[in-house]
Design a protein around this motif. Structure first.
Motif, PDB file in Angstrom:
ATOM      1  N   PHE A 176       0.827  -1.207   0.000  1.00  0.00           N
ATOM      2  CA  PHE A 176       0.000   0.000   0.000  1.00  0.00           C
ATOM      3  C   PHE A 176       0.861   1.257   0.000  1.00  0.00           C
ATOM      4  O   PHE A 176       1.707   1.445   0.864  1.00  0.00           O
ATOM      5  CB  PHE A 176      -0.930  -0.003   1.215  1.00  0.00           C
ATOM      6  N   GLY A 177       0.614   2.124  -0.977  1.00  0.00           N
ATOM      7  CA  GLY A 177       1.380   3.361  -1.101  1.00  0.00           C
ATOM      8  C   GLY A 177       2.378   3.329  -2.232  1.00  0.00           C
ATOM      9  O   GLY A 177       2.745   4.371  -2.789  1.00  0.00           O
ATOM     10  N   LEU A 178       2.834   2.140  -2.599  1.00  0.00           N
ATOM     11  CA  LEU A 178       3.774   2.001  -3.706  1.00  0.00           C
ATOM     12  C   LEU A 178       3.179   2.504  -5.008  1.00  0.00           C
ATOM     13  O   LEU A 178       3.876   3.061  -5.862  1.00  0.00           O
ATOM     14  CB  LEU A 178       4.184   0.533  -3.848  1.00  0.00           C
ATOM     15  N   ASP A 179       1.867   2.349  -5.151  1.00  0.00           N
ATOM     16  CA  ASP A 179       1.206   2.747  -6.387  1.00  0.00           C
ATOM     17  C   ASP A 179       1.380   4.235  -6.684  1.00  0.00           C
ATOM     18  O   ASP A 179       1.484   4.637  -7.854  1.00  0.00           O
ATOM     19  CB  ASP A 179      -0.286   2.399  -6.323  1.00  0.00           C
ATOM     20  N   ARG A 180       1.450   5.077  -5.653  1.00  0.00           N
ATOM     21  CA  ARG A 180       1.557   6.516  -5.872  1.00  0.00           C
ATOM     22  C   ARG A 180       2.878   6.876  -6.547  1.00  0.00           C
ATOM     23  O   ARG A 180       2.915   7.677  -7.482  1.00  0.00           O
ATOM     24  CB  ARG A 180       1.413   7.269  -4.550  1.00  0.00           C
ATOM     25  N   VAL A 181       3.955   6.269  -6.088  1.00  0.00           N
ATOM     26  CA  VAL A 181       5.264   6.548  -6.690  1.00  0.00           C
ATOM     27  C   VAL A 181       5.346   5.929  -8.083  1.00  0.00           C
ATOM     28  O   VAL A 181       5.906   6.534  -9.010  1.00  0.00           O
ATOM     29  CB  VAL A 181       6.399   6.027  -5.789  1.00  0.00           C
ATOM     30  N   GLN A 182       4.781   4.746  -8.259  1.00  0.00           N
ATOM     31  CA  GLN A 182       4.795   4.121  -9.583  1.00  0.00           C
ATOM     32  C   GLN A 182       4.006   4.945 -10.595  1.00  0.00           C
ATOM     33  O   GLN A 182       4.398   5.058 -11.761  1.00  0.00           O
ATOM     34  CB  GLN A 182       4.238   2.699  -9.489  1.00  0.00           C
ATOM     35  N   LEU A 183       2.898   5.549 -10.158  1.00  0.00           N
ATOM     36  CA  LEU A 183       2.136   6.421 -11.042  1.00  0.00           C
ATOM     37  C   LEU A 183       2.959   7.633 -11.456  1.00  0.00           C
ATOM     38  O   LEU A 183       2.950   8.052 -12.618  1.00  0.00           O
ATOM     39  CB  LEU A 183       0.847   6.879 -10.349  1.00  0.00           C
ATOM     40  N   ARG A 184       3.688   8.197 -10.527  1.00  0.00           N
ATOM     41  CA  ARG A 184       4.508   9.373 -10.831  1.00  0.00           C
ATOM     42  C   ARG A 184       5.654   9.031 -11.772  1.00  0.00           C
ATOM     43  O   ARG A 184       5.884   9.737 -12.752  1.00  0.00           O
ATOM     44  CB  ARG A 184       5.047   9.980  -9.530  1.00  0.00           C
ATOM     45  N   LEU A 185       6.364   7.951 -11.467  1.00  0.00           N
ATOM     46  CA  LEU A 185       7.481   7.559 -12.337  1.00  0.00           C
ATOM     47  C   LEU A 185       6.974   7.094 -13.699  1.00  0.00           C
ATOM     48  O   LEU A 185       7.621   7.323 -14.718  1.00  0.00           O
ATOM     49  CB  LEU A 185       8.307   6.460 -11.667  1.00  0.00           C
ATOM     50  N   GLY A 186       5.805   6.455 -13.705  1.00  0.00           N
ATOM     51  CA  GLY A 186       5.194   6.082 -14.981  1.00  0.00           C
ATOM     52  C   GLY A 186       4.883   7.311 -15.810  1.00  0.00           C
ATOM     53  O   GLY A 186       5.057   7.314 -17.037  1.00  0.00           O
ATOM     54  N   GLY A 187       4.430   8.383 -15.147  1.00  0.00           N
ATOM     55  CA  GLY A 187       4.174   9.634 -15.849  1.00  0.00           C
ATOM     56  C   GLY A 187       5.437  10.219 -16.438  1.00  0.00           C
ATOM     57  O   GLY A 187       5.438  10.740 -17.571  1.00  0.00           O
ATOM     58  N   VAL A 188       6.539  10.147 -15.691  1.00  0.00           N
ATOM     59  CA  VAL A 188       7.825  10.624 -16.213  1.00  0.00           C
ATOM     60  C   VAL A 188       8.199   9.839 -17.463  1.00  0.00           C
ATOM     61  O   VAL A 188       8.603  10.411 -18.483  1.00  0.00           O
ATOM     62  CB  VAL A 188       8.931  10.501 -15.145  1.00  0.00           C
ATOM     63  N   MET A 189       8.058   8.509 -17.393  1.00  0.00           N
ATOM     64  CA  MET A 189       8.405   7.667 -18.543  1.00  0.00           C
ATOM     65  C   MET A 189       7.570   8.014 -19.774  1.00  0.00           C
ATOM     66  O   MET A 189       8.088   8.109 -20.891  1.00  0.00           O
ATOM     67  CB  MET A 189       8.235   6.186 -18.185  1.00  0.00           C
ATOM     68  N   MET A 190       6.276   8.218 -19.576  1.00  0.00           N
ATOM     69  CA  MET A 190       5.398   8.537 -20.701  1.00  0.00           C
ATOM     70  C   MET A 190       5.741   9.891 -21.320  1.00  0.00           C
ATOM     71  O   MET A 190       5.722  10.056 -22.540  1.00  0.00           O
ATOM     72  CB  MET A 190       3.939   8.530 -20.239  1.00  0.00           C
ATOM     73  N   ARG A 191       6.075  10.874 -20.489  1.00  0.00           N
ATOM     74  CA  ARG A 191       6.414  12.198 -21.018  1.00  0.00           C
ATOM     75  C   ARG A 191       7.771  12.192 -21.715  1.00  0.00           C
ATOM     76  O   ARG A 191       7.978  12.920 -22.683  1.00  0.00           O
ATOM     77  CB  ARG A 191       6.381  13.232 -19.889  1.00  0.00           C
ATOM     78  N   VAL A 192       8.699  11.379 -21.249  1.00  0.00           N
ATOM     79  CA  VAL A 192       9.983  11.225 -21.949  1.00  0.00           C
ATOM     80  C   VAL A 192       9.749  10.620 -23.319  1.00  0.00           C
ATOM     81  O   VAL A 192      10.300  11.080 -24.333  1.00  0.00           O
ATOM     82  CB  VAL A 192      10.956  10.353 -21.115  1.00  0.00           C
TER      83      VAL A 192
END
Length: 222
Positions: free
Chosen positions: A149-165
């Motif tokens: 629980f809580g890991l999803d928040r950071v994964q969403l953020r890093l996933g967003g970085v990956m998509m924008r790159v």
């Protein structure tokens, strides 16, 4: 330092090597209650529309993060801290690749320097791989100490970085191939975050909130 070792059985200098945002006070905008998290701004701001790109110009962050990564590479942490140091090492690699990239893209685009834009695309590809590795190491670190629980928040953020790159690379390649005549995101003038209150050489600001770092667009749902 002796007290630190006595209480934790660990070398304090080892932990101090994990610091990211220690800057002399004369290089940053001082406000009451500000905690300067330049590394967070570098990590999460957009590649093409980086809200803090203007602020970090002239600080030579790439060399700063590179030196820190080299220092960290020379440290042999205790076995129980290996996941933490492995994550921090990869974070520094991402910051090293990303910190100057937004400004480099802007400069190459406005000077219509095709070889430099191509070099930026190659760097974006390296950055994409580096962020993917960062997510893997963060997940390993999290799961070694916490429940899921809580890991999803950071994964969403890093996933967003990956998509924008990925999106930035696609947009630049489309421009180089002539599929689009301009990159709208790069046509907008770069401004200092916090505007007239910020001056060159004293421009690091204390914004810590992810929503105000990642995008100028409101994400609130009415």
């Amino acid at each position: 330092k002796r007290q630190f070792r006595r209480c934790l059985g660990l070398d304090m200098e080892t932990f101090l090597a994990l610091q990211l945002d220690e800057f002399p006070s004369n290089l940053k905008e001082e406000k009451s209650g500000n905690v300067h998290t330049t590394s967070k701004q570098v990590l999460y701001q957009d590649i093409l529309m980086g809200l803090f790109d203007k602020n970090i110009q002239g600080y030579d962050l790439e060399k700063k993060y590179q030196r820190k990564r080299e220092i960290l590479s020379q440290i042999q942490p205790p076995m129980e801290l290996v996941p933490l140091f492995s994550y921090q090492h990869q974070l520094l690699r991402v910051l090293e690749l990303k910190c100057e990239l937004g400004n480099q893209i802007h400069e190459a685009y406005h000077s219509r320097n095709v070889p430099q834009l191509e070099a930026c695309c190659a760097k974006l590809e390296k950055l994409q791989t580096a962020v993917e590795c960062l997510e893997e190491r963060f997940t390993a670190l999290w799961e070694s100490h916490n429940k899921e629980f809580g890991l999803d928040r950071v994964q969403l953020r890093l996933g967003g970085v990956m998509m924008r790159v990925r999106a930035a690379k696609r947009r630049i390649e489309a421009f180089l191939q002539g599929s689009i005549s301009s990159i709208e995101e790069l046509e907008v003038q770069q401004l200092y975050y916090e505007g007239s209150h910020t001056q060159p050489g004293n421009s690091l600001v204390g914004m810590q909130l992810y929503d105000f770092i990642a995008s100028a667009s409101s994400t609130a749902v009415q």
